[in-house]
Design an enzyme around this catalytic site. Structure first.
Site, PDB file in Angstrom:
ATOM      1  CG  PHE A  11      -2.194   0.730   1.035  1.00 58.87           C
ATOM      2  CD1 PHE A  11      -3.243   0.165   0.326  1.00 58.87           C
ATOM      3  CD2 PHE A  11      -2.342   2.007   1.539  1.00 58.87           C
ATOM      4  CE1 PHE A  11      -4.424   0.855   0.140  1.00 58.87           C
ATOM      5  CE2 PHE A  11      -3.515   2.708   1.359  1.00 58.87           C
ATOM      6  CZ  PHE A  11      -4.563   2.137   0.658  1.00 58.87           C
ATOM      7  CG  PHE A  44      -4.360  -4.590   9.973  1.00 60.28           C
ATOM      8  CD1 PHE A  44      -4.533  -3.993  11.213  1.00 60.28           C
ATOM      9  CD2 PHE A  44      -5.049  -5.766   9.711  1.00 60.28           C
ATOM     10  CE1 PHE A  44      -5.365  -4.553  12.168  1.00 60.28           C
ATOM     11  CE2 PHE A  44      -5.883  -6.334  10.657  1.00 60.28           C
ATOM     12  CZ  PHE A  44      -6.041  -5.723  11.887  1.00 60.28           C
ATOM     13  CG  ASP A  45      -2.502  -7.152   5.404  1.00 57.40           C
ATOM     14  OD1 ASP A  45      -3.526  -7.691   5.876  1.00 57.40           O
ATOM     15  OD2 ASP A  45      -2.542  -6.196   4.604  1.00 57.40           O
ATOM     16  CB  CYS A  67       3.948   4.681   3.726  1.00 59.49           C
ATOM     17  SG  CYS A  67       3.577   6.412   3.555  1.00 59.49           S
ATOM     18  CG  ASP A  72     -12.022  11.982   4.183  1.00 58.41           C
ATOM     19  OD1 ASP A  72     -11.169  12.884   4.303  1.00 58.41           O
ATOM     20  OD2 ASP A  72     -12.605  11.720   3.105  1.00 58.41           O
ATOM     21  CB  THR A  73     -12.406   7.247   8.922  1.00 58.93           C
ATOM     22  OG1 THR A  73     -11.455   6.338   8.338  1.00 58.93           O
ATOM     23  CG2 THR A  73     -13.578   7.461   7.962  1.00 58.93           C
ATOM     24  CG  HIS A  75      -8.674   2.586   7.996  1.00 58.83           C
ATOM     25  ND1 HIS A  75      -9.247   1.382   8.326  1.00 58.83           N
ATOM     26  CD2 HIS A  75      -7.685   2.302   7.112  1.00 58.83           C
ATOM     27  CE1 HIS A  75      -8.635   0.410   7.671  1.00 58.83           C
ATOM     28  NE2 HIS A  75      -7.686   0.944   6.928  1.00 58.83           N
ATOM     29  CG  LEU A 100       6.997   0.904  14.170  1.00 55.88           C
ATOM     30  CD1 LEU A 100       6.089  -0.213  13.673  1.00 55.88           C
ATOM     31  CD2 LEU A 100       6.369   1.571  15.386  1.00 55.88           C
ATOM     32  NE  ARG A 115       6.403  12.817   9.239  1.00 55.37           N
ATOM     33  CZ  ARG A 115       5.307  13.047   9.917  1.00 55.37           C
ATOM     34  NH1 ARG A 115       4.449  12.071  10.151  1.00 55.37           N
ATOM     35  NH2 ARG A 115       5.052  14.246  10.382  1.00 55.37           N
TER      36      ARG A 115
END
Length: 137
Positions: A11, A44-45, A67, A72-73, A75, A100, A115
């Site tokens: 992603f 997340f995976d 990254c 908008d939420t 998440h 990390l 970053r």
């Protein structure tokens, strides 16, 4: 020589690609070997791939590269908080460093571009931790 495994999120691949390249260059500079790379759909995976690498005898530490850009939420916050928690848990479970290198949450695309050194910093942390743990064992 420190042997690293990389777990890289697909992603936002344009950004994680740059993070990966900087991380590889820094590993070589430090004399570490990137023995294995695993691509996962998103941050997340990562935990399952990390666990699989930590089970290998020829991996001293794992570096995560991801990254997560703000939407908008909330998440992005949920993704990074849960991934970071599991990553820390796996490091403790297997007694090997997991660094990390996930940029985010709460960052814009422009901030993310600034970053891309998070992967490089994660390599630095992983190599230092492997060496320091060997000193005290």
């Amino acid at each position: 020589m420190v042997k690293l495994g990389f777990v890289i999120a697909e992603f936002n691949r344009d950004l994680t690609f740059m993070m990966e390249k900087l991380a590889e260059e820094h590993a070589a500079f430090l004399g570490a070997d990137v023995s294995c790379k695993v691509m996962v759909p998103g941050s997340f995976d990562m935990p399952l791939a990390i666990k699989t690498l930590l089970q290998k005898d020829d991996i001293d530490a794992v570096v995560t590269i991801g990254c997560v850009i703000e939407g908008d939420t909330e998440h992005d916050e949920i993704v990074v908080q849960n991934a970071a928690r599991k990553i820390a848990d796996l490091s403790l479970e297997f007694g090997k460093p997991v660094a990390l290198g996930i940029a985010g949450p709460g960052m814009t695309r422009m901030q993310a571009e600034d970053r891309i050194d998070y992967g490089k910093n994660a390599v630095e942390a992983a190599v230092k931790m492997v060496k320091r743990l060997k000193e005290i064992q």
